[in-house]
Motif scaffolding. Structure first.
Motif, PDB file in Angstrom:
ATOM      1  N   LEU A   1       0.817  -1.207   0.000  1.00  0.00           N
ATOM      2  CA  LEU A   1       0.000   0.000   0.000  1.00  0.00           C
ATOM      3  C   LEU A   1       0.856   1.264   0.000  1.00  0.00           C
ATOM      4  CD1 LEU A   1      -2.761  -1.133   2.505  1.00  0.00           C
ATOM      5  CD2 LEU A   1      -2.903  -1.042   0.016  1.00  0.00           C
ATOM      6  N   VAL A   2       1.919   1.262   0.777  1.00  0.00           N
ATOM      7  CA  VAL A   2       2.818   2.423   0.807  1.00  0.00           C
ATOM      8  C   VAL A   2       3.517   2.586  -0.544  1.00  0.00           C
ATOM      9  CG1 VAL A   2       4.944   3.321   1.849  1.00  0.00           C
ATOM     10  CG2 VAL A   2       3.132   2.420   3.292  1.00  0.00           C
ATOM     11  N   GLY A   3       3.937   1.481  -1.141  1.00  0.00           N
ATOM     12  CA  GLY A   3       4.568   1.549  -2.463  1.00  0.00           C
ATOM     13  C   GLY A   3       3.608   2.068  -3.516  1.00  0.00           C
ATOM     14  N   LEU A   4       2.382   1.595  -3.491  1.00  0.00           N
ATOM     15  CA  LEU A   4       1.369   2.069  -4.426  1.00  0.00           C
ATOM     16  C   LEU A   4       1.106   3.557  -4.224  1.00  0.00           C
ATOM     17  CD1 LEU A   4      -0.553   1.109  -6.649  1.00  0.00           C
ATOM     18  CD2 LEU A   4      -2.206   0.579  -4.867  1.00  0.00           C
TER      19      LEU A   4
ATOM     20  N   GLY B   1       1.863   8.900  -6.158  1.00  0.00           N
ATOM     21  CA  GLY B   1       2.176  10.278  -5.798  1.00  0.00           C
ATOM     22  C   GLY B   1       3.225  10.893  -6.697  1.00  0.00           C
ATOM     23  N   VAL B   2       4.285  10.153  -6.971  1.00  0.00           N
ATOM     24  CA  VAL B   2       5.354  10.676  -7.833  1.00  0.00           C
ATOM     25  C   VAL B   2       4.860  10.880  -9.260  1.00  0.00           C
ATOM     26  CG1 VAL B   2       7.591  10.095  -8.872  1.00  0.00           C
ATOM     27  CG2 VAL B   2       7.236   9.778  -6.411  1.00  0.00           C
ATOM     28  N   VAL B   3       4.130   9.899  -9.782  1.00  0.00           N
ATOM     29  CA  VAL B   3       3.606  10.019 -11.150  1.00  0.00           C
ATOM     30  C   VAL B   3       2.606  11.176 -11.227  1.00  0.00           C
ATOM     31  CG1 VAL B   3       2.184   8.846 -12.884  1.00  0.00           C
ATOM     32  CG2 VAL B   3       4.035   7.616 -11.755  1.00  0.00           C
ATOM     33  N   SER B   4       1.777  11.307 -10.224  1.00  0.00           N
ATOM     34  CA  SER B   4       0.788  12.386 -10.208  1.00  0.00           C
ATOM     35  C   SER B   4       1.451  13.753 -10.083  1.00  0.00           C
ATOM     36  CB  SER B   4      -0.180  12.167  -9.058  1.00  0.00           C
ATOM     37  OG  SER B   4      -1.108  13.199  -8.985  1.00  0.00           O
ATOM     38  N   TRP B   5       2.475  13.855  -9.263  1.00  0.00           N
ATOM     39  CA  TRP B   5       3.195  15.123  -9.114  1.00  0.00           C
ATOM     40  C   TRP B   5       3.847  15.515 -10.447  1.00  0.00           C
ATOM     41  CZ3 TRP B   5       8.562  15.859  -9.452  1.00  0.00           C
ATOM     42  CH2 TRP B   5       9.009  17.133  -9.114  1.00  0.00           C
TER      43      TRP B   5
ATOM     44  N   ILE C   1      -5.645   6.344  -4.991  1.00  0.00           N
ATOM     45  CA  ILE C   1      -6.270   7.665  -5.078  1.00  0.00           C
ATOM     46  C   ILE C   1      -5.588   8.654  -4.141  1.00  0.00           C
ATOM     47  CG2 ILE C   1      -8.400   8.931  -4.584  1.00  0.00           C
ATOM     48  CD1 ILE C   1      -9.907   6.514  -5.681  1.00  0.00           C
ATOM     49  N   ALA C   2      -5.266   8.220  -2.935  1.00  0.00           N
ATOM     50  CA  ALA C   2      -4.584   9.105  -1.990  1.00  0.00           C
ATOM     51  C   ALA C   2      -3.212   9.507  -2.521  1.00  0.00           C
ATOM     52  CB  ALA C   2      -4.459   8.430  -0.627  1.00  0.00           C
ATOM     53  N   GLY C   3      -2.514   8.579  -3.148  1.00  0.00           N
ATOM     54  CA  GLY C   3      -1.229   8.923  -3.757  1.00  0.00           C
ATOM     55  C   GLY C   3      -1.386   9.913  -4.892  1.00  0.00           C
ATOM     56  N   MET C   4      -2.416   9.702  -5.690  1.00  0.00           N
ATOM     57  CA  MET C   4      -2.655  10.602  -6.809  1.00  0.00           C
ATOM     58  C   MET C   4      -2.950  12.019  -6.309  1.00  0.00           C
ATOM     59  SD  MET C   4      -5.566  10.271  -9.743  1.00  0.00           S
ATOM     60  CE  MET C   4      -6.873  10.815  -8.666  1.00  0.00           C
ATOM     61  N   TYR C   5      -3.878  12.156  -5.371  1.00  0.00           N
ATOM     62  CA  TYR C   5      -4.195  13.476  -4.851  1.00  0.00           C
ATOM     63  C   TYR C   5      -3.071  14.027  -3.979  1.00  0.00           C
ATOM     64  CZ  TYR C   5      -8.879  13.191  -6.732  1.00  0.00           C
ATOM     65  OH  TYR C   5      -9.954  13.107  -7.576  1.00  0.00           O
ATOM     66  N   GLY C   6      -2.307  13.144  -3.353  1.00  0.00           N
ATOM     67  CA  GLY C   6      -1.153  13.608  -2.594  1.00  0.00           C
ATOM     68  C   GLY C   6      -0.111  14.255  -3.495  1.00  0.00           C
ATOM     69  N   GLY C   7       0.148  13.641  -4.652  1.00  0.00           N
ATOM     70  CA  GLY C   7       1.091  14.226  -5.605  1.00  0.00           C
ATOM     71  C   GLY C   7       0.625  15.572  -6.125  1.00  0.00           C
TER      72      GLY C   7
END
Length: 166
Positions: free
Chosen positions: A9-12, A17-21, A97-103
């Motif tokens: 989950l952390v890796g995902l 996050g990086v891709v979204s940023w 989704i959290a990674g995406m919005y986090g980025g």
């Protein structure tokens, strides 16, 4: 059924996050970045509430069954399996989704907090990350409630606990 792993989950979350940023930076150079919807943290929070309510309901039913209360309703194994699958799928999607919005939130925080509309977008993105963490926590709680006890009372020494004793 395999248990959720926090590392996955952390890796995902991190990859998304990086891709979204990077995508937000690229998109912003070519035009206006799409806004973060207000509904994103609300929907994630609702999913976390549903998972938590399901876990609490099933825990109460399992406790009543274990204590052999006369009016106890048992838990159908298929219902328990579906609940676990729902929790695991929700956790994986919430991490993404959290990674995406986090980025996107990090991009907005680094670049455009002086614009009031972008500040609101960064706030919604941060709320989405927190709500996504709530979904993951609720999924782990549901999984813990429905975890089967290990078979160490079979007496033949070949159960899962036999390897732990060796």
């Amino acid at each position: 059924m395999k248990q959720l792993r926090i590392g996955v989950l952390v890796g995902l979350f991190a990859v998304a996050g990086v891709v979204s940023w990077a995508g937000a930076r690229l998109w912003d150079t070519f035009g206006s970045l799409p806004s973060v919807p207000v509904a994103a943290p609300i929907v994630l929070a609702l999913i976390a509430v549903v998972l938590t309510a399901t876990a609490l309901s099933l825990r109460a039913r399992l406790r009543a069954q274990r204590e052999r209360q006369p009016d106890a309703k048992g838990v159908d194994p298929m219902v328990a399996a579906r609940a676990v699958v729902f929790g695991q799928a929700s956790a994986l999607v919430a991490a993404l989704i959290a990674g995406m919005y986090g980025g996107v939130g990090v991009f907005l925080a680094m670049e455009q907090l002086d614009v009031p509309a972008r500040r609101d977008q960064a706030f919604y993105a941060g709320g989405s990350v927190l709500a996504g963490a709530g979904v993951v926590a609720a999924a782990f709680f549901l999984e813990r409630v429905l975890k089967l006890p290990e078979d160490d009372d079979d007496g033949n020494g070949n159960g899962p606990s036999a390897a732990a004793r060796a």
